[in-house]
Design a protein around this motif. Structure first.
Motif, PDB file in Angstrom:
ATOM      1  N   GLN A  77       0.820  -1.214   0.000  1.00  0.00           N
ATOM      2  CA  GLN A  77       0.000   0.000   0.000  1.00  0.00           C
ATOM      3  C   GLN A  77       0.849   1.258   0.000  1.00  0.00           C
ATOM      4  O   GLN A  77       1.837   1.351   0.714  1.00  0.00           O
ATOM      5  N   VAL A  89      -4.857   6.744  -1.377  1.00  0.00           N
ATOM      6  CA  VAL A  89      -4.379   5.401  -1.034  1.00  0.00           C
ATOM      7  C   VAL A  89      -4.434   4.520  -2.281  1.00  0.00           C
ATOM      8  O   VAL A  89      -5.422   4.544  -3.022  1.00  0.00           O
ATOM      9  N   GLN A  91      -3.609   0.417  -3.153  1.00  0.00           N
ATOM     10  CA  GLN A  91      -3.234  -0.870  -2.559  1.00  0.00           C
ATOM     11  C   GLN A  91      -3.386  -1.988  -3.599  1.00  0.00           C
ATOM     12  O   GLN A  91      -4.407  -2.058  -4.280  1.00  0.00           O
ATOM     13  N   LEU A 108      -7.495  -1.283  -3.371  1.00  0.00           N
ATOM     14  CA  LEU A 108      -7.913   0.057  -2.944  1.00  0.00           C
ATOM     15  C   LEU A 108      -7.280   1.075  -3.882  1.00  0.00           C
ATOM     16  O   LEU A 108      -6.106   0.931  -4.243  1.00  0.00           O
ATOM     17  N   HIS A 110      -8.192   5.179  -3.926  1.00  0.00           N
ATOM     18  CA  HIS A 110      -9.139   6.269  -3.707  1.00  0.00           C
ATOM     19  C   HIS A 110      -8.452   7.520  -3.195  1.00  0.00           C
ATOM     20  O   HIS A 110      -7.321   7.480  -2.720  1.00  0.00           O
ATOM     21  N   LYS A 112      -9.160  10.904  -0.618  1.00  0.00           N
ATOM     22  CA  LYS A 112      -9.992  11.254   0.540  1.00  0.00           C
ATOM     23  C   LYS A 112      -9.854  12.747   0.799  1.00  0.00           C
ATOM     24  O   LYS A 112      -8.745  13.288   0.756  1.00  0.00           O
ATOM     25  N   ARG A 122     -14.588   9.838   0.608  1.00  0.00           N
ATOM     26  CA  ARG A 122     -13.638   9.114  -0.226  1.00  0.00           C
ATOM     27  C   ARG A 122     -14.275   8.833  -1.585  1.00  0.00           C
ATOM     28  O   ARG A 122     -15.472   8.571  -1.677  1.00  0.00           O
ATOM     29  N   GLU A 135     -13.778  -4.401   6.017  1.00  0.00           N
ATOM     30  CA  GLU A 135     -12.778  -3.519   5.455  1.00  0.00           C
ATOM     31  C   GLU A 135     -11.350  -3.977   5.686  1.00  0.00           C
ATOM     32  O   GLU A 135     -10.453  -3.560   4.989  1.00  0.00           O
ATOM     33  N   TYR A 136     -11.127  -4.846   6.658  1.00  0.00           N
ATOM     34  CA  TYR A 136      -9.757  -5.341   6.845  1.00  0.00           C
ATOM     35  C   TYR A 136      -9.701  -6.863   6.892  1.00  0.00           C
ATOM     36  O   TYR A 136      -8.791  -7.449   7.470  1.00  0.00           O
ATOM     37  N   ALA A 142      -4.351  -8.310  11.715  1.00  0.00           N
ATOM     38  CA  ALA A 142      -5.300  -7.515  12.502  1.00  0.00           C
ATOM     39  C   ALA A 142      -6.301  -8.367  13.271  1.00  0.00           C
ATOM     40  O   ALA A 142      -7.142  -7.837  13.980  1.00  0.00           O
TER      41      ALA A 142
ATOM     42  N   LYS B  89      -0.281  -2.463  17.409  1.00  0.00           N
ATOM     43  CA  LYS B  89       0.159  -2.729  16.037  1.00  0.00           C
ATOM     44  C   LYS B  89      -0.987  -3.376  15.240  1.00  0.00           C
ATOM     45  O   LYS B  89      -1.254  -3.005  14.099  1.00  0.00           O
ATOM     46  N   SER B  93      -3.054  -1.773  12.084  1.00  0.00           N
ATOM     47  CA  SER B  93      -3.123  -2.440  10.789  1.00  0.00           C
ATOM     48  C   SER B  93      -4.569  -2.509  10.297  1.00  0.00           C
ATOM     49  O   SER B  93      -4.824  -2.519   9.109  1.00  0.00           O
ATOM     50  N   GLN B  94      -5.540  -2.510  11.229  1.00  0.00           N
ATOM     51  CA  GLN B  94      -6.949  -2.440  10.808  1.00  0.00           C
ATOM     52  C   GLN B  94      -7.243  -1.122  10.104  1.00  0.00           C
ATOM     53  O   GLN B  94      -7.894  -1.089   9.074  1.00  0.00           O
ATOM     54  N   THR B  96      -4.997   1.279   8.934  1.00  0.00           N
ATOM     55  CA  THR B  96      -4.113   1.634   7.838  1.00  0.00           C
ATOM     56  C   THR B  96      -4.534   0.964   6.542  1.00  0.00           C
ATOM     57  O   THR B  96      -4.640   1.615   5.509  1.00  0.00           O
ATOM     58  N   PHE B  97      -4.785  -0.356   6.609  1.00  0.00           N
ATOM     59  CA  PHE B  97      -5.006  -1.097   5.368  1.00  0.00           C
ATOM     60  C   PHE B  97      -6.450  -1.050   4.888  1.00  0.00           C
ATOM     61  O   PHE B  97      -6.823  -1.746   3.956  1.00  0.00           O
ATOM     62  N   THR B  98      -7.286  -0.226   5.519  1.00  0.00           N
ATOM     63  CA  THR B  98      -8.579   0.092   4.951  1.00  0.00           C
ATOM     64  C   THR B  98      -8.525   1.484   4.334  1.00  0.00           C
ATOM     65  O   THR B  98      -9.488   1.946   3.755  1.00  0.00           O
ATOM     66  N   GLY B  99      -7.383   2.171   4.523  1.00  0.00           N
ATOM     67  CA  GLY B  99      -7.252   3.537   4.027  1.00  0.00           C
ATOM     68  C   GLY B  99      -7.956   4.549   4.917  1.00  0.00           C
ATOM     69  O   GLY B  99      -8.153   5.689   4.547  1.00  0.00           O
ATOM     70  N   LYS B 100      -8.347   4.136   6.130  1.00  0.00           N
ATOM     71  CA  LYS B 100      -9.124   5.033   6.989  1.00  0.00           C
ATOM     72  C   LYS B 100      -8.278   6.050   7.736  1.00  0.00           C
ATOM     73  O   LYS B 100      -8.667   7.192   7.910  1.00  0.00           O
ATOM     74  N   ALA B 101      -7.151   5.614   8.239  1.00  0.00           N
ATOM     75  CA  ALA B 101      -6.328   6.513   9.047  1.00  0.00           C
ATOM     76  C   ALA B 101      -4.899   5.999   9.046  1.00  0.00           C
ATOM     77  O   ALA B 101      -4.648   4.836   8.733  1.00  0.00           O
ATOM     78  N   GLN B 102      -3.998   6.882   9.382  1.00  0.00           N
ATOM     79  CA  GLN B 102      -2.598   6.485   9.483  1.00  0.00           C
ATOM     80  C   GLN B 102      -2.109   6.756  10.895  1.00  0.00           C
ATOM     81  O   GLN B 102      -2.597   7.660  11.558  1.00  0.00           O
ATOM     82  N   PRO B 103      -1.138   5.968  11.356  1.00  0.00           N
ATOM     83  CA  PRO B 103      -0.661   6.169  12.720  1.00  0.00           C
ATOM     84  C   PRO B 103      -0.114   7.589  12.896  1.00  0.00           C
ATOM     85  O   PRO B 103       0.326   8.208  11.927  1.00  0.00           O
ATOM     86  N   ARG B 105       2.322  10.733  13.764  1.00  0.00           N
ATOM     87  CA  ARG B 105       3.740  10.981  13.545  1.00  0.00           C
ATOM     88  C   ARG B 105       4.514  10.542  14.786  1.00  0.00           C
ATOM     89  O   ARG B 105       4.055  10.715  15.909  1.00  0.00           O
TER      90      ARG B 105
END
Lengths: 395, 142
Positions: A77, A89, A91, A108, A110, A112, A122, A135-136, A142, B89, B93-94, B96-103, B105
């Protein structure tokens, strides 16, 4: 549809090439990350296959008693932060599911935009938030299990469309409302005018989620086309009517889900119930669900899961069908079953988890249990064991 | 009963040790220029778990993390989000890999946190109690 995908990919790559790589206020403008699973599964049912996705007819079982097809995949990604409010994003995933090859697909793609702290939208390829883990569901790392319960999660299709998320803060509670519109397109299955809403309420360690989605679904294979074309052209009006109602090539569907999880840290429970309603078509109305509980003891997370599937709502042609083929097709869609699963997750490293999992699946009387690639000698209503060992990682 | 001087000294030493132990904990901080005075555990955990980024003053919170493996980071997530580093972690990963949010800084030390907070009154992070000085204000003490 294909053109639209290319357009989205082009727009994203153009945006990427124009923006400068580097640091902006200490935050990475671009970030490359990934996830993957190396997993093998063994099925004791040797006359049919357990498959990773409802439209893949090969997996583990009859084809090969032990196989990596069910769980192995790798995803890469790229996240791009163009501005504080605008991000993208991309992926790509290589997996056996859906394509029956490991050739990479775009899962993925898209952009946002954050209109306010409460509202963001999005556009492009996202994953439809059908159910709690949708979604995951590819990201093994995870999850506490080798894979999400297949009684609920037996599809891996992305959606092309638009989504808006509105967050409401009410003291200790956060309510997220997600609305979306789009379409799913794949070799065998597609959904037009797919639209829905999902509401999630987070309060402390509790999370509650409810979703409802409608759309016009199409499911086509060579066998389905031959069967229904033949029956719908027969000179028996009553049988033509039945065949028309059962035809899965165009059916109005609805998907509803309700889920709850409680995770205070040292233990967790999760339960979810869903209903996928394609009745009166041959796909029927599927009600399924699972309940899972686990404990975290240092690096080990043992869990136990019960899952159940019940398919109803199909009209049996019965004596109207003198050839028996339609009756057999309806009977073949009986997926009723339940399963017990014991799983152990071992966090061996910060980004690596090893999982061992054993399931006993019991197909109910007369049920094919969602299995595919049925071989001569397959007996509906039998039980089987599914053993898995996998390594999940993120980077 | 007459408590001997030695016993009193030992008691005093024990009390001092206990209080300095308590002060070695992690505290949640923002810039001293921020107009946010205090946050609840739930508010802090919601911000660091990306469930919300709204501060009570209406601004968008900018969470700042310490490096993975840092003791202060592990203590923070253990006390505020009830999650271990492996759970965090998996949680990220839930998202991040949905494109929803990033950790958030990441910065490398308590000093680097203070420098980052000075740049942005909406930035929020955590440091060990002993590193608190006039540049920051404690908004939550787990």
């Amino acid at each position: 549809m294909h053109q639209k995908k290319q357009w989205i990919a082009l727009a994203i790559s153009l945006a990427l090439s124009q923006a400068a790589w580097g640091q902006d206020g200490g935050e990475d403008r671009f970030k490359l990350s990934g996830f993957g699973t190396v997993g093998v599964a063994h099925s004791s049912e040797d006359k049919a296959d357990v498959t990773p996705d409802f439209q893949t007819d090969r997996g583990v079982g009859a084809t090969s008693a032990t196989s990596g097809r069910l769980d192995s995949r790798i995803g890469v990604q790229l996240n791009a932060n163009f501005t504080d409010k605008f991000s993208g994003v991309l992926q790509a995933v290589s997996e056996y599911a859906v394509t029956k090859s490991y050739s990479p697909t775009i899962s993925l793609a898209h952009v946002k935009y954050r209109f306010s702290p409460a509202f963001s939208a999005r556009l492009g390829r996202i994953t439809a938030p059908l159910y709690m883990l949708s979604e995951y569901q590819r990201v093994g790392y995870a999850m506490p299990w080798a894979r999400p319960p297949q009684e609920v999660y037996n599809y891996l299709l992305p959606m092309d469309g638009v989504e808006g998320v509105y967050n409401i803060n009410a003291g200790d509670t956060v309510i997220g409302i997600q609305g979306f519109y789009g379409r799913i397109d794949s070799e065998r299955a597609s959904v037009d005018a797919m639209r829905g809403v999902a509401v999630q309420v987070d309060h402390g360690a509790s999370s509650f989620r409810i979703s409802h989605i409608v759309g016009r679904a199409h499911y086509v294979t060579d066998n389905i086309a031959a069967l229904f074309d033949t029956y719908r052209s027969l000179p028996i009006p009553a049988l033509v009517d039945v065949a028309t109602r059962l035809d899965p090539r165009t059916m109005d569907g609805s998907f509803s889900g309700v889920g709850y999880s409680y995770d205070p840290g040292n233990w967790f429970v999760r339960a979810e119930a869903i209903q996928a309603d394609y009745s009166p078509s041959i796909s029927g109305k599927t009600t399924s669900g699972y309940a899972s509980a686990g404990m975290r003891m240092g690096n080990l997370t043992p869990s136990f899961t019960f899952a159940h599937v019940d398919v109803r709502g199909q009209e049996m042609p019965g004596a109207l069908d003198p050839f028996g083929l339609l009756n057999a097709a309806v009977a073949g869609n009986n997926a009723d079953r339940h399963s017990f699963t014991a799983a152990l997750r071992w966090d061996v490293h910060d980004s690596i988890a090893i999982k061992l999992q054993a399931s006993h699946v019991k197909n109910h009387a007369g049920s094919v249990g969602g299995l595919d690639n049925l071989q001569p000698g397959f007996v509906p209503g039998r039980g089987y064991n599914l053993l898995s060992a996998s390594v999940d990682f993120v980077f | 009963m007459n408590i001997s001087f030695n016993k009193r000294a030992a008691l005093l030493a024990a009390l001092l040790a206990a209080s300095s132990f308590a002060q070695a904990g992690v505290v949640v901080v923002m810039s001293s220029k921020s107009d946010v005075d205090s946050l609840s555990k739930v508010q802090v955990s919601q911000i660091f778990l990306a469930k919300t980024d709204a501060l009570p003053n209406g601004r968008v919170a900018k969470p700042i993390d310490q490096a993975e493996g840092a003791a202060v980071r592990n203590e923070f997530y253990d006390k505020v989000a009830d999650k271990s580093s492996a759970q965090m972690k998996a949680y990220w990963s839930q998202l991040t890999f949905t494109g929803k949010a990033q950790p958030p800084r990441k910065v490398a030390s308590d000093a680097a946190v203070k420098a980052a907070l000075a740049e942005n009154p909406a930035a929020i992070s955590y440091i060990s109690d002993g590193a608190v000085d006039g540049s920051v204000k404690v908004v939550f003490r787990p």
